[in-house]
Design a protein around this motif. Structure first.
Motif, PDB file in Angstrom:
ATOM      1  N   TYR A 300      36.737 -63.787  47.824  1.00  0.00           N
ATOM      2  CA  TYR A 300      36.372 -62.416  47.785  1.00  0.00           C
ATOM      3  C   TYR A 300      36.418 -61.581  48.897  1.00  0.00           C
ATOM      4  CZ  TYR A 300      33.505 -65.389  44.332  1.00  0.00           C
ATOM      5  OH  TYR A 300      32.998 -66.052  43.363  1.00  0.00           O
ATOM      6  N   TRP A 301      36.741 -62.184  49.996  1.00  0.00           N
ATOM      7  CA  TRP A 301      36.803 -61.481  51.497  1.00  0.00           C
ATOM      8  C   TRP A 301      38.150 -61.583  52.151  1.00  0.00           C
ATOM      9  CZ3 TRP A 301      32.718 -58.384  51.102  1.00  0.00           C
ATOM     10  CH2 TRP A 301      31.653 -58.781  50.223  1.00  0.00           C
ATOM     11  N   SER A 302      38.889 -60.768  52.584  1.00  0.00           N
ATOM     12  CA  SER A 302      39.901 -60.795  53.152  1.00  0.00           C
ATOM     13  C   SER A 302      40.091 -61.169  54.479  1.00  0.00           C
ATOM     14  CB  SER A 302      40.864 -59.400  53.164  1.00  0.00           C
ATOM     15  OG  SER A 302      40.061 -58.452  53.785  1.00  0.00           O
ATOM     16  N   HIS A 303      38.958 -60.926  55.273  1.00  0.00           N
ATOM     17  CA  HIS A 303      38.694 -61.516  56.657  1.00  0.00           C
ATOM     18  C   HIS A 303      37.235 -62.170  56.590  1.00  0.00           C
ATOM     19  CE1 HIS A 303      41.512 -58.352  56.781  1.00  0.00           C
ATOM     20  NE2 HIS A 303      42.011 -58.683  58.115  1.00  0.00           N
ATOM     21  N   PRO A 304      37.051 -63.107  56.082  1.00  0.00           N
ATOM     22  CA  PRO A 304      35.699 -63.837  55.798  1.00  0.00           C
ATOM     23  C   PRO A 304      35.069 -64.064  57.211  1.00  0.00           C
ATOM     24  CG  PRO A 304      37.488 -65.361  54.994  1.00  0.00           C
ATOM     25  CD  PRO A 304      38.204 -64.204  55.431  1.00  0.00           C
ATOM     26  N   HIS A 305      35.626 -64.624  58.175  1.00  0.00           N
ATOM     27  CA  HIS A 305      34.882 -64.721  59.310  1.00  0.00           C
ATOM     28  C   HIS A 305      34.895 -63.706  60.374  1.00  0.00           C
ATOM     29  CE1 HIS A 305      33.862 -68.601  57.622  1.00  0.00           C
ATOM     30  NE2 HIS A 305      35.217 -68.695  57.402  1.00  0.00           N
ATOM     31  N   GLU A 306      35.550 -62.522  60.264  1.00  0.00           N
ATOM     32  CA  GLU A 306      35.621 -61.532  61.149  1.00  0.00           C
ATOM     33  C   GLU A 306      34.516 -60.327  60.612  1.00  0.00           C
ATOM     34  OE1 GLU A 306      39.735 -60.283  61.544  1.00  0.00           O
ATOM     35  OE2 GLU A 306      40.197 -62.094  61.599  1.00  0.00           O
ATOM     36  N   PHE A 307      34.316 -59.508  61.731  1.00  0.00           N
ATOM     37  CA  PHE A 307      33.530 -58.235  61.351  1.00  0.00           C
ATOM     38  C   PHE A 307      34.438 -57.280  60.935  1.00  0.00           C
ATOM     39  CE2 PHE A 307      31.198 -54.412  62.262  1.00  0.00           C
ATOM     40  CZ  PHE A 307      29.974 -54.558  61.712  1.00  0.00           C
ATOM     41  N   HIS A 308      34.482 -57.075  59.598  1.00  0.00           N
ATOM     42  CA  HIS A 308      35.787 -56.036  59.142  1.00  0.00           C
ATOM     43  C   HIS A 308      35.058 -55.116  57.952  1.00  0.00           C
ATOM     44  CE1 HIS A 308      40.038 -55.428  57.953  1.00  0.00           C
ATOM     45  NE2 HIS A 308      39.492 -55.481  56.812  1.00  0.00           N
ATOM     46  N   PRO A 309      34.639 -54.032  58.664  1.00  0.00           N
ATOM     47  CA  PRO A 309      34.024 -53.012  57.636  1.00  0.00           C
ATOM     48  C   PRO A 309      34.821 -52.701  56.325  1.00  0.00           C
ATOM     49  CG  PRO A 309      33.474 -52.595  59.812  1.00  0.00           C
ATOM     50  CD  PRO A 309      34.484 -53.563  59.971  1.00  0.00           C
ATOM     51  N   ASP A 310      36.156 -52.730  56.601  1.00  0.00           N
ATOM     52  CA  ASP A 310      37.054 -52.131  55.478  1.00  0.00           C
ATOM     53  C   ASP A 310      36.988 -52.882  54.076  1.00  0.00           C
ATOM     54  OD1 ASP A 310      37.895 -50.090  57.107  1.00  0.00           O
ATOM     55  OD2 ASP A 310      40.073 -50.993  57.562  1.00  0.00           O
ATOM     56  N   HIS A 311      36.333 -53.969  54.461  1.00  0.00           N
ATOM     57  CA  HIS A 311      36.016 -54.708  53.259  1.00  0.00           C
ATOM     58  C   HIS A 311      35.358 -53.913  52.207  1.00  0.00           C
ATOM     59  CE1 HIS A 311      35.716 -58.859  55.510  1.00  0.00           C
ATOM     60  NE2 HIS A 311      36.773 -58.925  54.633  1.00  0.00           N
ATOM     61  N   PHE A 312      34.545 -52.977  52.639  1.00  0.00           N
ATOM     62  CA  PHE A 312      33.869 -51.974  51.808  1.00  0.00           C
ATOM     63  C   PHE A 312      34.634 -50.760  51.386  1.00  0.00           C
ATOM     64  CE2 PHE A 312      31.115 -55.171  53.494  1.00  0.00           C
ATOM     65  CZ  PHE A 312      30.521 -55.736  52.398  1.00  0.00           C
ATOM     66  N   LEU A 313      35.931 -50.650  51.705  1.00  0.00           N
ATOM     67  CA  LEU A 313      36.517 -49.346  51.214  1.00  0.00           C
ATOM     68  C   LEU A 313      36.531 -49.298  49.884  1.00  0.00           C
ATOM     69  CD1 LEU A 313      39.884 -49.621  53.534  1.00  0.00           C
ATOM     70  CD2 LEU A 313      38.033 -47.708  53.524  1.00  0.00           C
ATOM     71  N   PRO A 314      36.436 -48.165  49.249  1.00  0.00           N
ATOM     72  CA  PRO A 314      36.125 -48.225  47.703  1.00  0.00           C
ATOM     73  C   PRO A 314      37.221 -48.994  46.847  1.00  0.00           C
ATOM     74  CG  PRO A 314      36.171 -46.139  48.703  1.00  0.00           C
ATOM     75  CD  PRO A 314      36.514 -46.728  49.604  1.00  0.00           C
ATOM     76  N   GLU A 315      38.560 -48.895  47.323  1.00  0.00           N
ATOM     77  CA  GLU A 315      39.405 -49.895  46.521  1.00  0.00           C
ATOM     78  C   GLU A 315      39.277 -51.515  46.675  1.00  0.00           C
ATOM     79  OE1 GLU A 315      40.063 -47.593  49.266  1.00  0.00           O
ATOM     80  OE2 GLU A 315      41.727 -48.146  50.461  1.00  0.00           O
TER      81      GLU A 315
END
Ligand code: HEM
Length: 392
Positions: A300-315
């Motif tokens: 589900y997460w492209s950078h599971p162990h990093e702090f990566h707010p782009d996970h929540f870009l609408p796309e």
């Protein structure tokens, strides 16, 4: 990223090895661990399995309102949460730590054993001191309320607006009177919100500040957005402003992905049929929802162990299953303070970031976590603040 909580670290490894849903035993008690979106959906959509697991009773001399209420009583409690003012930060880290240790050691489960250990004595002392503090706050508020009543007109008492701007504690005092709650019971109920409402938002705000302090480019993006909304004005943020803070919203969402309570547990009152592999979680078992692994699953997460707010870009949000992200739980036992929590975190962060440039010298690749309710940074939240020049 390291996690210093033995129980969660162990279960997390077991789940990775055997895959959700998986079965394990705590003494003689069957526990089913789930950490995939489909199983989470099956469990959390079920309105019959809303009771917290038996391990929650280890907190019962300390918190006792909605947290431990049986599922069918939960809605009644929510009524009292319509307006909440939280007035005091209180960390109960040590009690949570002791209780986690107790949960994982079955020989400490019976009260008669636990209360006669050093650990039990320490926990009881801490719980008593916090509850005494809560009782003194209740008494102070009750005295003020009695004096106020004598001073205000009948029209004011009847005013419909007064009802909606009342502090949370006043609603609780009325509730206690209606329900004839004892002083001890009321203190437990009030303590619920102190614990749930203050530690959570404080941890999330502090975590976000540290992460922004380690990532200048991200902080610049958030600051640029705040400049667009506020310009040179130093007026306080309104609800409309908060809604426009989309960069900050992504930071907050990512913060709670990482720091939210890492697990939840329920007693199964009626068999739950899981979609994956047609498995059943049987009545009587405990279902243990490992949010920690769900929120770090590379599916589900492209950078599971990093702090990566782009996970929540609408796309990206659009491509993830709804139940892969549950920082506030879901369904009838969803966190009743989630909107208030998000608003308060955004308010705190935007107020600080508009005035200061935040820096932190922690190493983002080497963060250690410990558990209170949320996952806290074990090394604290060291930040330095540099005042912004007004037209920067
Ligand atoms: C970052 C902020 C917060 C996060 C991540 C969060 C997360 C959660 C989660 C995951 C649960 C479900 C726990 C479980 O079922 O075992 C929960 C329950 C709860 N939360 Fe929050 N929460 C936050 C802020 C707040 C605030 C600000 C309040 C109050 C003003 C609050 C009040 C509660 C209460 C009373 C419950 C118990 C509900 C029940 O048992 O039915 N929370 N929260």
């Amino acid at each position: 990223m390291k996690i210093r909580i033995k129980l969660i670290a162990t279960v997390s490894e077991l789940e990775k090895k055997y895959n959700s849903p998986c079965r394990f035993w705590l003494g003689t008690h069957l526990v089913i661990g789930v950490a995939d979106a489909d199983s989470m959906e099956a469990v959390l959509r079920s309105s019959e399995n809303m009771d917290k697991s038996q391990h929650h009773t280890f907190f019962s001399d300390f918190i006792g309102g909605v947290f431990l209420a049986e599922g069918r009583h939960v809605r009644k409690h929510y009524f009292t949460f319509l307006i909440q003012l939280l007035w005091k930060f209180l960390s109960f880290f040590r009690i949570a730590e002791i209780t986690m240790e107790r949960s994982s050691k079955v020989w400490l489960h019976p009260n008669i054993v636990f209360n006669n250990t050093l650990l039990g004595n320490r926990k009881n002392e801490l719980a008593a001191s916090i509850l005494n503090f809560v009782k003194s706050v209740i008494k102070t508020r009750r005295d003020i309320k009695t004096n106020e009543k004598q001073g205000i007109s009948e029209a004011e008492v009847k005013s419909p607006y007064k009802k909606f701007v009342r502090p949370y504690l006043d609603s609780m005092l009325d509730y206690a009177e209606e329900e004839k709650l004892t002083e001890d019971r009321l203190a437990l109920e009030v303590n619920d919100l102190m614990v749930a409402g203050s530690d959570t938002s404080a941890v999330a705000s502090s975590h976000a500040l540290v992460m922004l302090g380690m990532d200048e480019e991200l902080q610049d993006r958030v600051y640029a957005e705040l400049r667009e909304i506020f310009g040179d004005s130093d007026r306080p943020a309104t609800l409309e402003d908060l809604a426009m803070m989309t960069q900050l919203e992504m930071v907050v969402k990512e913060t709670v992905r990482i720091t939210c309570p890492p697990h939840m547990a329920r007693t199964v009152e009626r068999d739950i049929i899981l979609p994956a592999k047609d498995r059943i979680i049987p009545t009587g078992a405990t279902v243990y929802m490992l949010l920690y692994n769900l929120h770090r699953n590379p599916k589900y997460w492209s950078h599971p162990h990093e702090f990566h707010p782009d996970h929540f870009l609408p796309e990206y949000e659009a491509t993830r299953p709804k139940f892969s992200y549950l920082p506030f739980s879901y369904g009838l036992r969803i966190c009743p303070g989630y909107k208030y929590g998000v608003y308060s975190i955004k308010t705190v962060l935007s107020t600080v970031l508009r005035k200061f440039k935040v820096k932190s010298n922690l190493d983002k690749n080497n963060l250690n976590f410990r558990l209170s309710i949320m996952l806290e940074l074990a090394d604290g939240y060291p930040v330095s603040l540099e005042p912004r020049v007004p037209s920067e």
